[in-house]
Design a protein around this motif. Structure first.
Motif, PDB file in Angstrom:
ATOM      1  N   ALA A  16       0.832  -1.204   0.000  1.00 17.41           N
ATOM      2  CA  ALA A  16       0.000   0.000   0.000  1.00 17.41           C
ATOM      3  C   ALA A  16       0.866   1.254   0.000  1.00 17.41           C
ATOM      4  O   ALA A  16       0.531   2.252  -0.652  1.00 17.41           O
ATOM      5  CB  ALA A  16      -0.923  -0.012   1.213  1.00 17.41           C
ATOM      6  N   ASP A  17       1.980   1.224   0.723  1.00 11.71           N
ATOM      7  CA  ASP A  17       2.909   2.349   0.758  1.00 11.71           C
ATOM      8  C   ASP A  17       3.459   2.628  -0.644  1.00 11.71           C
ATOM      9  O   ASP A  17       3.512   3.783  -1.086  1.00 11.71           O
ATOM     10  CB  ASP A  17       4.041   2.017   1.726  1.00 11.71           C
ATOM     11  CG  ASP A  17       5.028   3.148   1.877  1.00 11.71           C
ATOM     12  OD1 ASP A  17       4.635   4.211   2.365  1.00 11.71           O
ATOM     13  OD2 ASP A  17       6.205   2.965   1.508  1.00 11.71           O
ATOM     14  N   TRP A  18       3.849   1.568  -1.345  1.00 13.80           N
ATOM     15  CA  TRP A  18       4.346   1.717  -2.719  1.00 13.80           C
ATOM     16  C   TRP A  18       3.248   2.247  -3.640  1.00 13.80           C
ATOM     17  O   TRP A  18       3.466   3.192  -4.406  1.00 13.80           O
ATOM     18  CB  TRP A  18       4.850   0.366  -3.230  1.00 13.80           C
ATOM     19  CG  TRP A  18       5.056   0.335  -4.711  1.00 13.80           C
ATOM     20  CD1 TRP A  18       6.093   0.880  -5.414  1.00 13.80           C
ATOM     21  CD2 TRP A  18       4.174  -0.253  -5.684  1.00 13.80           C
ATOM     22  NE1 TRP A  18       5.909   0.669  -6.770  1.00 13.80           N
ATOM     23  CE2 TRP A  18       4.748  -0.019  -6.954  1.00 13.80           C
ATOM     24  CE3 TRP A  18       2.968  -0.944  -5.590  1.00 13.80           C
ATOM     25  CZ2 TRP A  18       4.145  -0.475  -8.130  1.00 13.80           C
ATOM     26  CZ3 TRP A  18       2.368  -1.399  -6.763  1.00 13.80           C
ATOM     27  CH2 TRP A  18       2.960  -1.157  -8.017  1.00 13.80           C
ATOM     28  N   LEU A  19       2.062   1.647  -3.555  1.00 15.95           N
ATOM     29  CA  LEU A  19       0.972   2.030  -4.448  1.00 15.95           C
ATOM     30  C   LEU A  19       0.549   3.473  -4.215  1.00 15.95           C
ATOM     31  O   LEU A  19       0.354   4.245  -5.162  1.00 15.95           O
ATOM     32  CB  LEU A  19      -0.222   1.090  -4.219  1.00 15.95           C
ATOM     33  CG  LEU A  19      -1.451   1.320  -5.099  1.00 15.95           C
ATOM     34  CD1 LEU A  19      -1.103   1.087  -6.561  1.00 15.95           C
ATOM     35  CD2 LEU A  19      -2.580   0.382  -4.674  1.00 15.95           C
ATOM     36  N   LEU A  20       0.431   3.861  -2.961  1.00 24.16           N
ATOM     37  CA  LEU A  20      -0.032   5.208  -2.632  1.00 24.16           C
ATOM     38  C   LEU A  20       0.980   6.263  -3.059  1.00 24.16           C
ATOM     39  O   LEU A  20       0.604   7.365  -3.475  1.00 24.16           O
ATOM     40  CB  LEU A  20      -0.282   5.311  -1.129  1.00 24.16           C
ATOM     41  CG  LEU A  20      -1.048   6.535  -0.636  1.00 24.16           C
ATOM     42  CD1 LEU A  20      -2.450   6.560  -1.227  1.00 24.16           C
ATOM     43  CD2 LEU A  20      -1.124   6.523   0.886  1.00 24.16           C
ATOM     44  N   GLY A  21       2.268   5.926  -2.973  1.00 27.31           N
ATOM     45  CA  GLY A  21       3.289   6.926  -3.252  1.00 27.31           C
ATOM     46  C   GLY A  21       3.776   6.992  -4.684  1.00 27.31           C
ATOM     47  O   GLY A  21       4.658   7.799  -5.006  1.00 27.31           O
ATOM     48  N   ARG A  22       3.209   6.172  -5.577  1.00 25.49           N
ATOM     49  CA  ARG A  22       3.730   6.111  -6.945  1.00 25.49           C
ATOM     50  C   ARG A  22       3.667   7.454  -7.661  1.00 25.49           C
ATOM     51  O   ARG A  22       4.618   7.878  -8.304  1.00 25.49           O
ATOM     52  CB  ARG A  22       2.952   5.070  -7.758  1.00 25.49           C
ATOM     53  CG  ARG A  22       3.288   3.636  -7.396  1.00 25.49           C
ATOM     54  CD  ARG A  22       2.509   2.651  -8.246  1.00 25.49           C
ATOM     55  NE  ARG A  22       2.931   2.702  -9.632  1.00 25.49           N
ATOM     56  CZ  ARG A  22       2.284   2.091 -10.625  1.00 25.49           C
ATOM     57  NH1 ARG A  22       1.172   1.421 -10.374  1.00 25.49           N
ATOM     58  NH2 ARG A  22       2.741   2.158 -11.855  1.00 25.49           N
ATOM     59  N   ARG A  23       2.536   8.145  -7.566  1.00 25.33           N
ATOM     60  CA  ARG A  23       2.375   9.385  -8.334  1.00 25.33           C
ATOM     61  C   ARG A  23       3.085  10.565  -7.697  1.00 25.33           C
ATOM     62  O   ARG A  23       3.466  11.503  -8.396  1.00 25.33           O
ATOM     63  CB  ARG A  23       0.889   9.708  -8.491  1.00 25.33           C
ATOM     64  CG  ARG A  23       0.154   8.725  -9.399  1.00 25.33           C
ATOM     65  CD  ARG A  23      -1.278   9.154  -9.644  1.00 25.33           C
ATOM     66  NE  ARG A  23      -1.964   8.250 -10.551  1.00 25.33           N
ATOM     67  CZ  ARG A  23      -3.238   8.387 -10.926  1.00 25.33           C
ATOM     68  NH1 ARG A  23      -3.956   9.411 -10.455  1.00 25.33           N
ATOM     69  NH2 ARG A  23      -3.795   7.538 -11.751  1.00 25.33           N
ATOM     70  N   SER A  24       3.254  10.537  -6.394  1.00 21.47           N
ATOM     71  CA  SER A  24       3.859  11.686  -5.718  1.00 21.47           C
ATOM     72  C   SER A  24       5.348  11.504  -5.465  1.00 21.47           C
ATOM     73  O   SER A  24       5.998  12.402  -4.934  1.00 21.47           O
ATOM     74  CB  SER A  24       3.147  11.943  -4.388  1.00 21.47           C
ATOM     75  OG  SER A  24       3.285  10.823  -3.544  1.00 21.47           O
ATOM     76  N   GLY A  25       5.885  10.339  -5.822  1.00 22.18           N
ATOM     77  CA  GLY A  25       7.314  10.100  -5.621  1.00 22.18           C
ATOM     78  C   GLY A  25       7.684   9.862  -4.173  1.00 22.18           C
ATOM     79  O   GLY A  25       8.842  10.048  -3.792  1.00 22.18           O
ATOM     80  N   THR A  26       6.732   9.450  -3.347  1.00 22.17           N
ATOM     81  CA  THR A  26       7.001   9.149  -1.944  1.00 22.17           C
ATOM     82  C   THR A  26       6.919   7.644  -1.738  1.00 22.17           C
ATOM     83  O   THR A  26       6.603   6.885  -2.659  1.00 22.17           O
ATOM     84  CB  THR A  26       5.987   9.842  -1.030  1.00 22.17           C
ATOM     85  OG1 THR A  26       4.662   9.411  -1.392  1.00 22.17           O
ATOM     86  CG2 THR A  26       6.080  11.354  -1.159  1.00 22.17           C
ATOM     87  N   GLY A  27       7.192   7.195  -0.534  1.00 21.39           N
ATOM     88  CA  GLY A  27       7.053   5.782  -0.222  1.00 21.39           C
ATOM     89  C   GLY A  27       8.120   4.926  -0.849  1.00 21.39           C
ATOM     90  O   GLY A  27       9.167   5.399  -1.316  1.00 21.39           O
ATOM     91  N   LEU A  28       7.886   3.613  -0.881  1.00 17.82           N
ATOM     92  CA  LEU A  28       8.855   2.651  -1.397  1.00 17.82           C
ATOM     93  C   LEU A  28       8.858   2.641  -2.922  1.00 17.82           C
ATOM     94  O   LEU A  28       7.827   2.856  -3.565  1.00 17.82           O
ATOM     95  CB  LEU A  28       8.501   1.248  -0.907  1.00 17.82           C
ATOM     96  CG  LEU A  28       8.540   0.982   0.596  1.00 17.82           C
ATOM     97  CD1 LEU A  28       8.053  -0.435   0.873  1.00 17.82           C
ATOM     98  CD2 LEU A  28       9.939   1.187   1.153  1.00 17.82           C
ATOM     99  N   SER A  29      10.023   2.367  -3.502  1.00 20.41           N
ATOM    100  CA  SER A  29      10.094   2.078  -4.930  1.00 20.41           C
ATOM    101  C   SER A  29       9.706   0.622  -5.150  1.00 20.41           C
ATOM    102  O   SER A  29       9.602  -0.170  -4.201  1.00 20.41           O
ATOM    103  CB  SER A  29      11.516   2.319  -5.446  1.00 20.41           C
ATOM    104  OG  SER A  29      12.412   1.346  -4.895  1.00 20.41           O
ATOM    105  N   ALA A  30       9.511   0.216  -6.416  1.00 22.30           N
ATOM    106  CA  ALA A  30       9.128  -1.166  -6.709  1.00 22.30           C
ATOM    107  C   ALA A  30      10.212  -2.137  -6.246  1.00 22.30           C
ATOM    108  O   ALA A  30       9.923  -3.200  -5.697  1.00 22.30           O
ATOM    109  CB  ALA A  30       8.864  -1.326  -8.202  1.00 22.30           C
ATOM    110  N   GLY A  31      11.476  -1.774  -6.472  1.00 24.02           N
ATOM    111  CA  GLY A  31      12.567  -2.638  -6.040  1.00 24.02           C
ATOM    112  C   GLY A  31      12.632  -2.773  -4.534  1.00 24.02           C
ATOM    113  O   GLY A  31      12.859  -3.872  -3.999  1.00 24.02           O
TER     114      GLY A  31
END
Length: 247
Positions: free
Chosen positions: A74-89
């Motif tokens: 959820a952290d990765w998914l939520l932050g995808r557009r804003s450049g926050t949170g975890l990367s996919a790797g």
């Protein structure tokens, strides 16, 4: 050691200790209160509440103290557009560390209580009510975590997450696993706290569905939640030792 490596060690150790608390207290409850399921659940849930809260406080500043693939996802998914949170790797690394840690934690608990290090649970749990319980438990957990992060109250996560999981032990029929990595780890304990491998896929599916519902509720209630992904479960921007020493 790089910042990512430190975070992965924190996720592995924290996840291992979390399952050691859950399984170890379950074994102790079974040994000390034989035949009294209600008392066993009280003992197991109490240890989990305090153990989880302490682990979030200890490891949160390093990795965020996710200890849970659906939280990291959820952290990765939520932050995808804003450049926050975890990367996919980073997400993939977190999930592997969490699953490995939870599995190791179950073995550690087995060894501590001398019940046989390598076990496979025979405790079937995949009834329809159990799956609904897992959807509810996981949705609530995600809602608590991300609502606190979005409203600048992530510092309360240790107490709030511990309290929620403790309550969900009692108000859900599944006793609130709410965590795919913990579910996998608990396969390796043929005790009060275990879950049979045949029940795991359905439990994980219910947890993923619950996570989607919980995250959707947070996004609807708190627009702009993506900007707070770095604060889940606990703010952890400073992973450099020199920075942490001044926090």
């Amino acid at each position: 050691m790089t910042g990512l490596a430190r975070r992965l060690v924190a996720e592995f150790v924290g996840s291992a200790l979390l399952v050691a608390v859950v399984v170890g207290s379950g074994i102790a409850a079974q040994q000390h209160s034989p035949g009294n399921t209600g008392l066993q659940l009280l003992e197991n849930s109490t240890a989990t509440v305090f153990g989880l809260a302490v682990l979030i406080l200890v490891f949160g500043p390093v990795s965020g103290a996710h200890f849970n693939p659906v939280v990291s996802g959820a952290d990765w998914l939520l932050g995808r557009r804003s450049g926050t949170g975890l990367s996919a790797g980073e997400l993939g690394c977190y999930v592997l560390a969490q699953i490995a840690g939870c599995s190791a934690g179950a073995v550690l608990a087995n060894v501590m209580f001398e019940v046989g290090a390598w076990q496979v649970s025979t405790h079937e749990r995949a009834g329809g009510g159990h799956l609904v319980g897992e959807v509810v438990a996981t949705a609530g957990l995600l809602a608590v975590i991300f609502a606190l992060a979005r409203t600048g109250r992530a510092g309360l996560s240790a107490a709030a997450v511990g309290a929620y999981i403790g309550a969900a032990y009692w108000f859900t029929s599944s006793t609130s696993f709410a965590n795919p990595a913990v579910t996998v780890g608990r396969m390796f304990s043929d005790t009060f706290a275990g879950i049979a491998p045949s029940s795991v896929p359905a439990f994980v599916g219910a947890q993923v569905l619950g996570a989607v519902l919980g995250l959707g509720l947070v996004v609807w209630l708190y627009p702009g939640s993506a900007a707070s992904a770095d604060n889940v479960v606990v703010p952890h921007e400073n992973t450099d030792p020199e920075k942490l020493s001044h926090v």
